[in-house]
Design a protein around this motif. Structure first.
Motif, mmCIF file in Angstrom:
data_model
loop_
_atom_site.group_PDB
_atom_site.id
_atom_site.type_symbol
_atom_site.label_atom_id
_atom_site.label_comp_id
_atom_site.label_asym_id
_atom_site.label_seq_id
_atom_site.Cartn_x
_atom_site.Cartn_y
_atom_site.Cartn_z
ATOM 1 N N MET A 1 -23.119 -8.011 34.755
ATOM 2 C CA MET A 1 -22.705 -6.515 35.063
ATOM 3 C C MET A 1 -24.213 -5.722 34.846
ATOM 4 O O MET A 1 -24.757 -5.516 33.755
ATOM 5 C CB MET A 1 -21.809 -6.001 34.151
ATOM 6 N N THR A 2 -24.805 -5.176 36.043
ATOM 7 C CA THR A 2 -25.785 -4.112 35.920
ATOM 8 C C THR A 2 -25.476 -2.791 36.176
ATOM 9 O O THR A 2 -24.432 -2.588 36.948
ATOM 10 C CB THR A 2 -26.750 -4.956 36.984
ATOM 11 N N VAL A 3 -26.290 -1.805 35.724
ATOM 12 C CA VAL A 3 -25.862 -0.387 35.942
ATOM 13 C C VAL A 3 -26.396 -0.310 37.250
ATOM 14 O O VAL A 3 -27.904 -0.257 37.581
ATOM 15 C CB VAL A 3 -26.567 0.233 34.752
ATOM 16 N N THR A 4 -25.877 0.220 38.201
ATOM 17 C CA THR A 4 -26.191 0.802 39.570
ATOM 18 C C THR A 4 -26.229 2.496 39.578
ATOM 19 O O THR A 4 -25.864 2.889 38.706
ATOM 20 C CB THR A 4 -25.408 0.235 40.604
ATOM 21 N N ALA A 5 -26.747 2.881 40.671
ATOM 22 C CA ALA A 5 -26.849 4.367 40.569
ATOM 23 C C ALA A 5 -25.709 4.737 40.631
ATOM 24 O O ALA A 5 -25.517 6.176 40.139
ATOM 25 C CB ALA A 5 -27.653 4.644 41.917
ATOM 26 N N ASP A 6 -24.676 4.188 41.205
ATOM 27 C CA ASP A 6 -23.406 5.081 41.251
ATOM 28 C C ASP A 6 -22.771 5.444 39.845
ATOM 29 O O ASP A 6 -21.882 6.370 39.604
ATOM 30 C CB ASP A 6 -22.150 4.298 42.183
ATOM 31 N N TRP A 7 -23.168 4.503 38.966
ATOM 32 C CA TRP A 7 -22.841 4.657 37.473
ATOM 33 C C TRP A 7 -23.513 6.202 36.912
ATOM 34 O O TRP A 7 -22.727 6.746 36.507
ATOM 35 C CB TRP A 7 -23.327 3.722 36.625
ATOM 36 N N ILE B 5 -26.332 -1.411 27.802
ATOM 37 C CA ILE B 5 -26.099 -0.804 26.598
ATOM 38 C C ILE B 5 -26.669 0.681 26.224
ATOM 39 O O ILE B 5 -25.720 1.565 26.071
ATOM 40 C CB ILE B 5 -27.078 -1.790 25.475
ATOM 41 N N LEU B 6 -27.814 1.029 26.798
ATOM 42 C CA LEU B 6 -28.408 2.082 26.889
ATOM 43 C C LEU B 6 -27.279 3.060 27.522
ATOM 44 O O LEU B 6 -27.199 4.171 27.299
ATOM 45 C CB LEU B 6 -29.717 2.310 27.606
ATOM 46 N N PHE B 7 -27.101 2.739 28.734
ATOM 47 C CA PHE B 7 -26.020 3.616 29.670
ATOM 48 C C PHE B 7 -24.703 3.808 28.700
ATOM 49 O O PHE B 7 -24.541 5.081 28.629
ATOM 50 C CB PHE B 7 -25.781 2.894 30.753
ATOM 51 N N PHE B 8 -24.195 2.846 28.212
ATOM 52 C CA PHE B 8 -22.921 3.180 27.557
ATOM 53 C C PHE B 8 -23.119 4.010 26.231
ATOM 54 O O PHE B 8 -22.577 5.120 26.069
ATOM 55 C CB PHE B 8 -22.233 2.180 27.263
ATOM 56 N N VAL B 9 -24.349 3.763 25.532
ATOM 57 C CA VAL B 9 -24.494 4.459 24.247
ATOM 58 C C VAL B 9 -24.880 6.018 24.425
ATOM 59 O O VAL B 9 -23.913 6.849 23.958
ATOM 60 C CB VAL B 9 -25.510 3.918 23.428
ATOM 61 N N PHE B 10 -25.932 6.246 25.358
ATOM 62 C CA PHE B 10 -26.397 7.537 25.756
ATOM 63 C C PHE B 10 -25.636 8.300 26.607
ATOM 64 O O PHE B 10 -25.520 9.642 26.804
ATOM 65 C CB PHE B 10 -27.750 7.526 26.047
ATOM 66 N N SER B 40 -30.336 12.570 25.427
ATOM 67 C CA SER B 40 -29.897 11.518 26.189
ATOM 68 C C SER B 40 -30.157 11.353 27.388
ATOM 69 O O SER B 40 -30.469 10.152 28.129
ATOM 70 C CB SER B 40 -27.979 11.610 26.308
ATOM 71 N N LEU B 41 -30.339 12.472 28.710
ATOM 72 C CA LEU B 41 -30.811 12.525 30.011
ATOM 73 C C LEU B 41 -32.253 12.012 29.821
ATOM 74 O O LEU B 41 -32.714 11.414 30.794
ATOM 75 C CB LEU B 41 -30.543 14.049 30.580
ATOM 76 N N ALA B 42 -32.966 12.576 28.772
ATOM 77 C CA ALA B 42 -34.363 12.003 28.585
ATOM 78 C C ALA B 42 -34.474 10.508 28.701
ATOM 79 O O ALA B 42 -35.387 9.924 29.411
ATOM 80 C CB ALA B 42 -35.157 12.736 27.538
ATOM 81 N N VAL B 43 -33.544 9.976 27.853
ATOM 82 C CA VAL B 43 -33.586 8.350 27.708
ATOM 83 C C VAL B 43 -33.249 7.702 29.089
ATOM 84 O O VAL B 43 -33.846 6.797 29.755
ATOM 85 C CB VAL B 43 -32.487 8.088 26.921
ATOM 86 N N PHE B 44 -32.296 8.374 29.747
ATOM 87 C CA PHE B 44 -31.913 8.005 31.115
ATOM 88 C C PHE B 44 -33.151 8.015 32.282
ATOM 89 O O PHE B 44 -33.361 7.004 32.887
ATOM 90 C CB PHE B 44 -30.783 8.667 31.987
#
Lengths: 101, 180
Positions: A1-7, B5-10, B40-44
């Protein structure tokens, strides 16, 4: 599962709506201002994500200019809030209703 | 995997920060929530290879803008109770309805459309890499005029803020209630 732009886009949409709701529900001028900042940041996240999806650096320039405009807006807006507070002793927007028709 | 992981945490931290901004009674807590969201947005941005934007986000937003916010909160006091009585009928249900429909619309467009509106624009190119060098290169060639315009904007903003702070507004004339 990869993070895509829509997420990222969905996350940005949720953040934007939280900011908009705060702007509509709160009465403290400073908190309303912070809600506007939240909305601006949600849009910035959209710019960066779409720019990465399209492999185009232009999105990041848009973010840069939004940042500059937001900084200028905060400076002037907070100065206005402070000067209103000096004369009126209130930061609540409901008390500033003289121009109501 | 790291990005997941980073996406869900931040992402969770950003949402918590955003909700704190809106829900906190104390404006200082709102400011802290906003700061959490900004970091958090800076991490993204770092995850998405927008290094320059991430640095600017931390320095300008989390540093300068939030300091300014906290100063003003301290200056005008936070002990005052906020009157949350709604003067417009059905405002809150309407806010909830409109907000929910915007989110649903966003999800439908993003997931259902699968970027149908941008197909064919970019095939396989080099990955964007927003280093300071890459940003500076284009900022001082393609975007030179807008860049200079922003400097003008900043000067106008700082002069305007100075003028607002320097020329103290006159106190409002005493009303009948004050005289009595």
């Amino acid at each position: 599962m990869t993070v895509t732009a829509d997420w990222y886009l969905i996350l940005a949409a949720v953040l934007f709506v939280i900011g908009a709701a705060g702007l509509l529900v709160r009465r403290n001028a400073i908190v309303m201002f912070m809600s506007i900042e939240l909305m601006l940041n949600a849009v910035n996240l959209t710019f960066v994500s779409v720019g990465r999806e399209l492999q185009d650096l232009t999105g990041q320039f848009a973010v840069f200019f939004v940042l500059v405009v937001a900084a200028a807006e905060v400076v002037v807006g907070l100065a206005i809030i402070v000067s209103i507070f000096r004369t009126r002793e209130t930061a609540s927007v409901d008390d500033l209703s003289e121009m109501k028709g | 995997m790291t990005e997941l992981i980073l996406f869900f945490v931040f992402g969770a931290l950003a949402l918590v920060g955003g909700l704190t901004v809106v829900a906190a009674k104390n404006p200082v807590h709102s400011a802290m929530g906003l700061m959490l969201t900004l970091f958090s947005l800076a991490v993204f941005y770092v995850v998405q290879a927008a290094h320059f934007v991430a640095a600017v986000q931390v320095i300008v937003y989390a540093g300068a803008v939030m300091t300014l916010f906290l100063f003003v909160i301290m200056l005008i006091g936070v002990d005052r109770e906020e009157n949350l009585h709604e003067t417009i009928r059905f405002q809150r249900p309407l806010v909830a309805l409109v907000g929910l429909s915007v989110v649903v619309l966003g999800v439908v467009v993003a997931v259902g459309g699968r970027f149908a509106w941008v197909t064919g624009v970019a095939a396989a190119g080099p990955e964007v890499n927003g280093t300071v060098e890459a940003i500076g290169d284009e900022l001082f060639t393609t975007w030179l005029l807008p860049f200079e315009a922003t400097s003008l904007l900043l000067i106008i903003a700082s002069v305007g803020a100075l003028a607002l702070a320097f020329f103290q507004p006159r106190r409002r004339p005493p009303t009948e209630e004050d005289v009595r």
